[in-house]
Design a protein around this motif. Sequence first.
Motif, PDB file in Angstrom:
ATOM      1  N   LEU A  65       0.544  -0.909   0.357  1.00  0.00           N
ATOM      2  CA  LEU A  65       0.248  -0.067  -0.197  1.00  0.00           C
ATOM      3  C   LEU A  65       0.701   1.081  -0.365  1.00  0.00           C
ATOM      4  O   LEU A  65       0.585   2.333  -0.474  1.00  0.00           O
ATOM      5  CB  LEU A  65      -0.636   0.011   0.774  1.00  0.00           C
ATOM      6  CG  LEU A  65      -1.526   1.501   0.962  1.00  0.00           C
ATOM      7  CD1 LEU A  65      -2.876   1.375  -0.062  1.00  0.00           C
ATOM      8  CD2 LEU A  65      -2.981   0.545   2.806  1.00  0.00           C
ATOM      9  N   MET A  66       1.320   1.401   0.556  1.00  0.00           N
ATOM     10  CA  MET A  66       2.958   2.447   0.695  1.00  0.00           C
ATOM     11  C   MET A  66       3.824   2.479  -0.992  1.00  0.00           C
ATOM     12  O   MET A  66       3.793   3.714  -0.577  1.00  0.00           O
ATOM     13  CB  MET A  66       4.088   2.617   2.052  1.00  0.00           C
ATOM     14  CG  MET A  66       3.844   2.329   3.475  1.00  0.00           C
ATOM     15  SD  MET A  66       2.482   3.871   3.676  1.00  0.00           S
ATOM     16  CE  MET A  66       0.565   3.242   3.750  1.00  0.00           C
ATOM     17  N   GLU A  67       4.083   1.376  -1.323  1.00  0.00           N
ATOM     18  CA  GLU A  67       4.028   1.622  -2.325  1.00  0.00           C
ATOM     19  C   GLU A  67       3.563   2.270  -3.218  1.00  0.00           C
ATOM     20  O   GLU A  67       3.841   3.240  -4.007  1.00  0.00           O
ATOM     21  CB  GLU A  67       4.796   0.523  -2.965  1.00  0.00           C
ATOM     22  CG  GLU A  67       5.981  -0.576  -1.762  1.00  0.00           C
ATOM     23  CD  GLU A  67       6.258  -1.837  -2.607  1.00  0.00           C
ATOM     24  OE1 GLU A  67       5.901  -2.131  -3.378  1.00  0.00           O
ATOM     25  OE2 GLU A  67       7.289  -2.575  -1.974  1.00  0.00           O
ATOM     26  N   ARG A  68       2.029   1.896  -3.619  1.00  0.00           N
ATOM     27  CA  ARG A  68       1.354   2.365  -4.877  1.00  0.00           C
ATOM     28  C   ARG A  68       1.332   4.017  -4.564  1.00  0.00           C
ATOM     29  O   ARG A  68       0.529   4.900  -5.310  1.00  0.00           O
ATOM     30  CB  ARG A  68      -0.042   1.619  -4.109  1.00  0.00           C
ATOM     31  CG  ARG A  68      -0.004   0.296  -4.974  1.00  0.00           C
ATOM     32  CD  ARG A  68      -1.337  -0.380  -4.645  1.00  0.00           C
ATOM     33  NE  ARG A  68      -0.987  -2.164  -5.136  1.00  0.00           N
ATOM     34  CZ  ARG A  68      -1.975  -2.276  -6.357  1.00  0.00           C
ATOM     35  NH1 ARG A  68      -3.236  -1.350  -6.197  1.00  0.00           N
ATOM     36  NH2 ARG A  68      -2.120  -3.111  -6.393  1.00  0.00           N
ATOM     37  N   MET A  69       1.421   4.323  -2.719  1.00  0.00           N
ATOM     38  CA  MET A  69       1.243   5.793  -2.630  1.00  0.00           C
ATOM     39  C   MET A  69       2.653   6.511  -3.128  1.00  0.00           C
ATOM     40  O   MET A  69       3.168   7.929  -2.283  1.00  0.00           O
ATOM     41  CB  MET A  69       1.203   6.042  -1.440  1.00  0.00           C
ATOM     42  CG  MET A  69      -0.602   5.604  -0.752  1.00  0.00           C
ATOM     43  SD  MET A  69      -0.996   5.589   0.791  1.00  0.00           S
ATOM     44  CE  MET A  69      -1.512   7.285   0.800  1.00  0.00           C
ATOM     45  N   GLY A  70       3.821   5.864  -3.330  1.00  0.00           N
ATOM     46  CA  GLY A  70       5.159   6.691  -4.224  1.00  0.00           C
ATOM     47  C   GLY A  70       5.083   6.947  -2.366  1.00  0.00           C
ATOM     48  O   GLY A  70       6.271   7.179  -2.408  1.00  0.00           O
ATOM     49  N   GLN A  71       5.000   5.526  -1.258  1.00  0.00           N
ATOM     50  CA  GLN A  71       6.251   6.045  -0.196  1.00  0.00           C
ATOM     51  C   GLN A  71       6.020   7.350   0.365  1.00  0.00           C
ATOM     52  O   GLN A  71       6.222   7.911   0.930  1.00  0.00           O
ATOM     53  CB  GLN A  71       7.330   5.336  -0.050  1.00  0.00           C
ATOM     54  CG  GLN A  71       7.701   4.409  -0.780  1.00  0.00           C
ATOM     55  CD  GLN A  71       7.418   3.356   0.224  1.00  0.00           C
ATOM     56  OE1 GLN A  71       6.611   3.110   0.687  1.00  0.00           O
ATOM     57  NE2 GLN A  71       7.536   2.151  -0.368  1.00  0.00           N
ATOM     58  N   SER A  72       4.984   7.334   0.182  1.00  0.00           N
ATOM     59  CA  SER A  72       4.468   9.229   0.128  1.00  0.00           C
ATOM     60  C   SER A  72       3.413   9.841   0.799  1.00  0.00           C
ATOM     61  O   SER A  72       2.915  10.345   0.080  1.00  0.00           O
ATOM     62  CB  SER A  72       5.182  10.686  -0.261  1.00  0.00           C
ATOM     63  OG  SER A  72       6.281  10.524  -0.630  1.00  0.00           O
ATOM     64  N   PRO A  73       2.532   8.913   1.672  1.00  0.00           N
ATOM     65  CA  PRO A  73       1.173   8.969   1.846  1.00  0.00           C
ATOM     66  C   PRO A  73       0.668   9.889   1.961  1.00  0.00           C
ATOM     67  O   PRO A  73      -0.547  10.207   1.470  1.00  0.00           O
ATOM     68  CB  PRO A  73       1.116   8.287   3.535  1.00  0.00           C
ATOM     69  CG  PRO A  73       2.528   8.025   3.924  1.00  0.00           C
ATOM     70  CD  PRO A  73       3.610   8.255   2.773  1.00  0.00           C
ATOM     71  N   TYR A  74       1.189  11.589   2.712  1.00  0.00           N
ATOM     72  CA  TYR A  74       0.618  12.572   3.249  1.00  0.00           C
ATOM     73  C   TYR A  74       0.357  13.129   1.945  1.00  0.00           C
ATOM     74  O   TYR A  74      -0.313  13.839   1.450  1.00  0.00           O
ATOM     75  CB  TYR A  74       1.144  13.513   4.161  1.00  0.00           C
ATOM     76  CG  TYR A  74       0.561  14.586   4.753  1.00  0.00           C
ATOM     77  CD1 TYR A  74      -0.911  15.183   4.947  1.00  0.00           C
ATOM     78  CD2 TYR A  74       1.535  16.053   4.668  1.00  0.00           C
ATOM     79  CE1 TYR A  74      -1.662  15.876   4.986  1.00  0.00           C
ATOM     80  CE2 TYR A  74       1.234  17.250   4.631  1.00  0.00           C
ATOM     81  CZ  TYR A  74      -0.406  17.104   4.931  1.00  0.00           C
ATOM     82  OH  TYR A  74      -0.871  18.180   5.459  1.00  0.00           O
ATOM     83  N   ASP A  75       1.182  12.812   1.131  1.00  0.00           N
ATOM     84  CA  ASP A  75       1.029  14.079  -0.198  1.00  0.00           C
ATOM     85  C   ASP A  75       0.644  13.030  -1.391  1.00  0.00           C
ATOM     86  O   ASP A  75      -0.678  13.936  -1.746  1.00  0.00           O
ATOM     87  CB  ASP A  75       3.062  14.138  -0.767  1.00  0.00           C
ATOM     88  CG  ASP A  75       2.393  14.995  -1.996  1.00  0.00           C
ATOM     89  OD1 ASP A  75       2.541  15.585  -1.936  1.00  0.00           O
ATOM     90  OD2 ASP A  75       3.009  13.986  -3.861  1.00  0.00           O
TER      91      ASP A  75
END
Length: 254
Positions: A65-75
């Motif tokens: 899941l973090m990978e799908r969010m580009g390792q930038s969850p807040y952004d």
Amino acid sequence: MTKSELKVFLDEKVIQYNNPEFLETDPIQIPHLFTTKEDIEISAFLTATIAWGNRKSIINNSHKLMERMGQSPYDFVLNHTNENLENLAGFVHRTFNDIDLTYFIQSLKNIYTSHNGLEGAFTKHQGKDSLQPTISEFKKIFFELPYEQRITKHVSDPLKGSAAKRINMFLRWMVRDASTNVDFGIWKDINPSKLSCPLDVHSGNVARKLDLLKRKQNDAKALAELDKNLRKLDPLDPVKYDFALFGLGVFEKF
């Protein structure tokens, strides 16, 4: 065991398990990948949301899941486009799927833009002695946007009888002090004395064996009973005993 003997026993188990080695097999390792407050909060909330079932699977799917969010969850939450949301297609953890996840991202954006973030959503309505009514209020905020009914099962409501294990775990991560480098202690406006134990099959079974819990179901009433007894052992930080109960159940098969 007498009450004083029980406290000594559980305090020793807290020390045994409340340390960085705990991170190696626990989903809390996911928010430890991040350093900024909002990234920690969002990764922790999403990880806690899917924290049921096999722990390796929880951790693996949280990494995905973090990978799908580009390792930038807040952004990702704040600035996602419809095209970005398409990147979530196909994500699944047990009954939590990409439809649920897409709504979670949209709702989190609403929470950060309209409710002063996750911390603001939980601190604004906090009760005097317990966060269980607060969690119920949070669910109302979380479903302010149009949603499919199926999604509501992924956010518990203690006032409707749920032990709300995953949200109570998330709150422990955010609120308890960070001195042992396990929990984060980044939310300063909620007193740890108000936290409730993340009650699950492991902590519940151990609590019953130790006479901390008599109720057989792991529901809101059982949580209230367990909270009452843990607060007698440590009124300032009762949820530290989550480490002891969970460790005894999972690692020692107590």
